[in-house]
Design a protein around this motif. Structure first.
Motif, short mmCIF file in Angstrom:
data_model
loop_
_atom_site.label_atom_id
_atom_site.label_comp_id
_atom_site.label_asym_id
_atom_site.label_seq_id
_atom_site.Cartn_x
_atom_site.Cartn_y
_atom_site.Cartn_z
N GLN A 1 33.08 28.89 88.24
CA GLN A 1 31.69 28.54 88.57
C GLN A 1 31.28 29.10 89.92
O GLN A 1 30.20 29.67 90.10
N LYS A 2 32.19 28.94 90.87
CA LYS A 2 31.89 29.41 92.22
C LYS A 2 31.66 30.93 92.22
O LYS A 2 30.74 31.43 92.87
N ILE A 3 32.51 31.62 91.48
CA ILE A 3 32.36 33.08 91.38
C ILE A 3 31.03 33.44 90.74
O ILE A 3 30.30 34.32 91.21
N GLU A 4 30.72 32.74 89.66
CA GLU A 4 29.46 32.99 88.96
C GLU A 4 28.26 32.75 89.87
O GLU A 4 27.30 33.52 89.88
N ASN A 5 28.34 31.69 90.65
CA ASN A 5 27.20 31.31 91.50
C ASN A 5 27.08 32.14 92.77
O ASN A 5 25.99 32.52 93.17
N TYR A 6 28.22 32.40 93.41
CA TYR A 6 28.15 33.03 94.74
C TYR A 6 28.86 34.37 94.87
O TYR A 6 28.76 35.02 95.90
N GLY A 7 29.60 34.76 93.81
CA GLY A 7 30.43 35.96 93.94
C GLY A 7 29.64 37.25 93.91
O GLY A 7 28.56 37.32 93.32
N ILE A 8 30.22 38.29 94.53
CA ILE A 8 29.62 39.62 94.46
C ILE A 8 30.45 40.43 93.48
O ILE A 8 31.63 40.69 93.72
N LYS A 9 29.86 40.82 92.39
CA LYS A 9 30.59 41.51 91.31
C LYS A 9 31.13 42.85 91.77
O LYS A 9 30.40 43.66 92.33
N PRO A 10 32.39 43.11 91.49
CA PRO A 10 32.92 44.44 91.82
C PRO A 10 32.36 45.50 90.86
O PRO A 10 31.99 45.21 89.74
N ARG A 11 32.36 46.73 91.36
CA ARG A 11 32.00 47.87 90.54
C ARG A 11 33.13 48.13 89.54
O ARG A 11 34.31 48.05 89.90
N THR A 12 32.82 48.41 88.28
CA THR A 12 33.90 48.65 87.31
C THR A 12 33.65 49.88 86.44
O THR A 12 34.47 50.21 85.58
N ASP A 13 32.53 50.58 86.67
CA ASP A 13 32.19 51.70 85.79
C ASP A 13 33.30 52.75 85.69
O ASP A 13 33.61 53.26 84.62
N PHE A 14 33.96 53.03 86.82
CA PHE A 14 34.94 54.13 86.84
C PHE A 14 36.24 53.79 86.10
O PHE A 14 37.08 54.65 85.88
N LEU A 15 36.39 52.54 85.70
CA LEU A 15 37.60 52.17 84.95
C LEU A 15 37.67 52.88 83.60
O LEU A 15 38.72 52.92 82.97
N HIS A 16 36.53 53.41 83.16
CA HIS A 16 36.53 54.08 81.85
C HIS A 16 36.57 55.60 81.95
O HIS A 16 36.41 56.29 80.95
N ARG A 17 36.80 56.09 83.15
CA ARG A 17 37.00 57.54 83.26
C ARG A 17 38.28 57.93 82.52
O ARG A 17 39.25 57.17 82.50
N LYS A 18 38.28 59.12 81.96
CA LYS A 18 39.44 59.55 81.17
C LYS A 18 40.69 59.78 82.04
O LYS A 18 40.65 60.53 83.02
N VAL A 19 41.76 59.11 81.68
CA VAL A 19 43.06 59.36 82.31
C VAL A 19 44.03 59.69 81.19
O VAL A 19 44.27 58.86 80.30
N ALA A 20 44.58 60.90 81.20
CA ALA A 20 45.44 61.34 80.10
C ALA A 20 46.68 60.44 80.01
O ALA A 20 47.18 59.94 81.02
N LYS A 21 47.15 60.27 78.80
CA LYS A 21 48.34 59.45 78.55
C LYS A 21 49.51 59.87 79.45
O LYS A 21 50.18 59.03 80.03
N GLU A 22 49.71 61.19 79.57
CA GLU A 22 50.83 61.68 80.38
C GLU A 22 50.67 61.28 81.84
O GLU A 22 51.64 61.01 82.54
N GLN A 23 49.42 61.27 82.33
CA GLN A 23 49.17 60.87 83.72
C GLN A 23 49.49 59.38 83.90
O GLN A 23 50.10 58.97 84.88
N GLN A 24 49.06 58.59 82.94
CA GLN A 24 49.35 57.16 83.00
C GLN A 24 50.85 56.92 82.95
O GLN A 24 51.40 56.11 83.70
N GLN A 25 51.52 57.65 82.05
CA GLN A 25 52.97 57.48 81.91
C GLN A 25 53.70 57.83 83.19
O GLN A 25 54.64 57.13 83.59
N LYS A 26 53.27 58.93 83.81
CA LYS A 26 53.94 59.36 85.04
C LYS A 26 53.85 58.25 86.09
O LYS A 26 54.85 57.92 86.75
N PHE A 27 52.67 57.69 86.21
CA PHE A 27 52.46 56.64 87.21
C PHE A 27 53.29 55.39 86.89
O PHE A 27 54.09 54.92 87.69
#
Lengths: 499, 499
Positions: A183-209
């Motif tokens: 509730q506190k988050i909903e009422n007073y929180g500042i939402k983080p940006r999340t758009d870039f979470l859907h940028r393409k990251v190749a499977k091999e790049q994810q695996q390497k990490f």
């Protein structure tokens, strides 16, 4: 009877289980599509061999003899006997015809559930669910010990020594606490940006990490491997062979990364059970809840900490070749901790997930301790979602039909997930008394964390009960406040709320 | 006894074998390095279960009863009984102590062989090999039937009904014929260019090409899969699950491409045995030689034909993104058929390979039928290489220590490879009477070739003996002239020799 004879019988059972585990792993990771019927026949044949040993004359003789002569058993033999005896008594208590009926009922219920999902209509699942509940109640009558409530019996299948009394207390604290944070988050929180979470990251790049990360977290690839599946899991074939699987999504990299970090927690647990317990049922996790605490320790504690990402973000950027070059560390870290109440449990974030579990706990308890009517369950489900999460399912598929568990009559399983969260946080605060966790996470060497967990949890396998493990590791019984403190710390920081 | 009881026992044995086959596949394809000891225990436990059925009371009762009442068996039951009886009698004939000694001896011999290889010194393998030979001779004395020579007994383990008398004839024709072809090439042939064979071709490019090719050749991926190993193989787990493995070399693409095409021949065979034979020992290849004939049909017949590459070279060029853009079809095709006498069997080309086999055959026959001294074998080996291939090993590693077979006491196995070549070519000439093979290979649809092989060979599984299969498919007994005609056609064309 000699202890050796008992241990040999256990070893043969364990080897059959190893073969079954490989067959299952293979079925999940890459078996040809057409082979599933033939595979089911082989697995069921080997399982039959295993089960006839589990309830066979040698086991019965061993249990009888060593229960009277415990002094003739080594430490390993004693720990194994305790586990074997519990299972044996549970199996023996139930008439065979009931087990046969139960098997058929759950198989039918699975089909009915699938049909009901397609039609988004609970009424198609109603008869089968009612039947699963009736048969489970019948089983409870055979399994029940003196003071247990019906639901206690089910809880204990997955979490030995846990009671409804404890969970009622703990879950009401957690439920109110999380709702307040949210509730506190909903009422007073500042939402983080999340758009870039859907940028393409190749499977091999994810695996390497993430392969590097899970190795840093203690997963030993010389005694393990990592494969692709639809549903990620970890399986301990034996002490030298523990396998993780993962699903990769190139337009949602965080799924694969948090997924494998989670599974690695299970894997590191299995890899660090004391080798002396090998080939016995002690060489397993202590419970579903404890197992989940290890995966969630990785996911929720380690991989949600700012210190961890301070160290790893530059490495991630290296692995993804500039995909996030324009994203500051603060924005990146915050994006991973977004929270948003939603309808589907398996898509929920770490904060709201536990409310999904508590809803299921409350309903299951009503079914087994309070005789709620099955036809009233969808309404009950929807009302609770509205009350706790502020969202209401538009149909049964988004509501009561979403989980497979009830179709398999796995009542009592859900609380394990929430226990895992609470145990993980309680272990974290205990660890902090001895280790500077954030300092370690900023360093190149995470081994002290794995060592602490192995020493306090992993090594014991199933030789200690969950409540004992938690007490010994943290100095107190299960305490839900640690979870609330932890969630508040993480989420308030991200949502920029000063307490 | 009812047939059903017999078939159920066979099915249980088969299911144990399926589990063993998956465990072995897993051990070869990706099991964690540290897990091999634990895996060996599980496999040996399951093998014990299988073996005790194979020689158990139920099998003995079934063999006795149905041998007297064959009319009570279906077609499948009859075919299975024949195979089971042969194996049972072979197993029963030998005293248990001898088998135990034999197991130990071969395990020791394997270690001795590895040490000898490291030192490149046959004398370190001498004792173990002598012991393997002595024990094999003892086994022969139990297995031998009336008129068989000692070496016939060994041949028949791998190739039922084959005799030394036949092979002497056939191999002397083949040996002289190949030496003559090779001499002519050496003296008058124009060597093809081969430098570009070592251009880098990425594994993914090779996979893209050859996966399409093996599917065109009939390998059904919905009932199979393809994995990476050090030593390529094909394994038929069951009718719905046949697996190929392959090794890829980015600087020698032809290895991986011919390798997988070869294994796919084994795989397509296993996938097309009549389903009615499932869960019995009839659902297997007829012999090592027949199995090899199917892989070599793919490799030597199909993948060595100009027509095949006329169709496939453009597709290969597409897959490799211009790597061979400067290489004409004629040069490319010719490069694949290079021949060069050499010391190491597994690196030999299709023309000279058979001479390596004939050398081993001649030596094995001397060991078991003519009492040659073991200490004389290296010299004998080297002399034969010099005489037939014109090359002489500089040390034992390049010579008599190169193969694993004798350390495992697998005497009599080698001829299967050469039989595979001969059968493959004989089948090709038989097929040509009914199909325009080159026209088919130039087309988009290869299915007529697979259908012909399935109809004439695959479907029968082990229900026909190899000599019967070849006779029925080609209208005559084994005839080595087809192999010589085929090799001459292919190699003379490439080396530009007019006959």
């Amino acid at each position: 009877m000699k202890e050796q004879e008992f241990l040999t019988e256990l070893k043969e059972m364990d080897m059959l289980q190893q073969a079954l585990a490989i067959l299952e792993w293979d079925a999940q990771t890459g078996m040809p599509a057409e082979a599933s019927n033939a595979r089911a026949e082989v697995s069921s044949y080997l399982y039959g061999k295993y089960f006839s040993k589990k309830i066979g004359p040698k086991m019965s003789e061993a249990i009888e003899y060593f229960s009277q002569h415990p002094e003739k058993l080594s430490e390993v033999g004693k720990a194994a006997l305790t586990l074997v005896k519990e299972e044996y008594e549970r199996e023996q208590a139930v008439p065979n015809e009931l087990m046969v009926e139960y098997s058929k009922a759950t198989a039918n219920a699975h089909h009915a559930w699938q049909k009901a999902r397609q039609a988004k209509d609970f009424s198609l699942f109603y008869d089968a669910l009612k039947n699963n509940i009736r048969l489970t109640k019948e089983l409870i009558s055979y399994w029940k010990k003196d003071e247990q409530t019906g639901y206690d019996v089910l809880l204990n299948i997955y979490e030995p020594n846990m009671t409804t009394e404890t969970l009622d207390d703990v879950f009401s604290t957690v439920r109110d606490g999380i709702m307040a944070i949210y509730q506190k988050i909903e009422n007073y929180g500042i939402k983080p940006r999340t758009d870039f979470l859907h940028r393409k990251v190749a499977k091999e790049q994810q695996q390497k990490f993430v392969t590097k990360v899970v190795e840093d977290l203690g997963f030993d690839l010389s005694r393990g491997r990592i494969d692709d599946t639809i549903h990620p899991f970890a399986t301990g074939i034996n002490h030298q062979d523990v396998r993780l699987t993962n699903r990769w999504n190139e337009t949602d990299f965080s799924m694969g990364i948090f997924g494998l970090i989670h599974e690695a927690g299970h894997g590191v647990y299995e890899q660090n059970i004391a080798e002396k317990f090998e080939y016995t049922p002690v060489h397993e996790g202590a419970s579903m809840g404890i197992h989940e605490s290890q995966s969630l320790f990785n996911e929720l504690v380690i991989a949600s900490r700012k210190s961890f990402w301070q160290k790893q973000y530059p490495f991630l950027q290296e692995c993804v070749d500039g995909t996030f070059a324009d994203i500051s560390f603060t924005d990146f870290y915050a994006s991973l901790q977004q929270t948003q109440a939603s309808l589907i449990r398996i898509e929920a974030d770490s904060l709201t997930y536990i409310l999904h579990i508590i809803i299921r706990y409350e309903i299951e308890k009503m079914i087994f301790n309070e005789e709620v009517k099955v036809e009233d369950l969808p309404q009950l489900w929807n009302d609770k979602y509205e009350k706790y999460l502020g969202v209401r399912p538009a149909n049964d598929l988004e509501g009561i039909l979403q989980d497979v568990h009830w179709s398999a009559a796995e009542f009592g399983y859900f609380p394990s997930y929430a226990l895992g969260y609470m145990y993980a946080c309680q272990l974290y605060y205990a660890m902090k008394k001895e280790l500077d966790v954030d300092q370690i996470l900023k360093s190149d060497d995470y081994s002290a964390i794995q060592k602490w967990l192995s020493q306090n949890i992993h090594q014991y396998g199933a030789s200690k009960k969950p409540n004992q493990l938690i007490y010994d590791a943290s100095g107190e019984a299960l305490n839900p406040q640690y979870l609330l403190d932890y969630l508040q710390e993480i989420y308030f920081a991200v949502y920029q709320i000063s307490e």
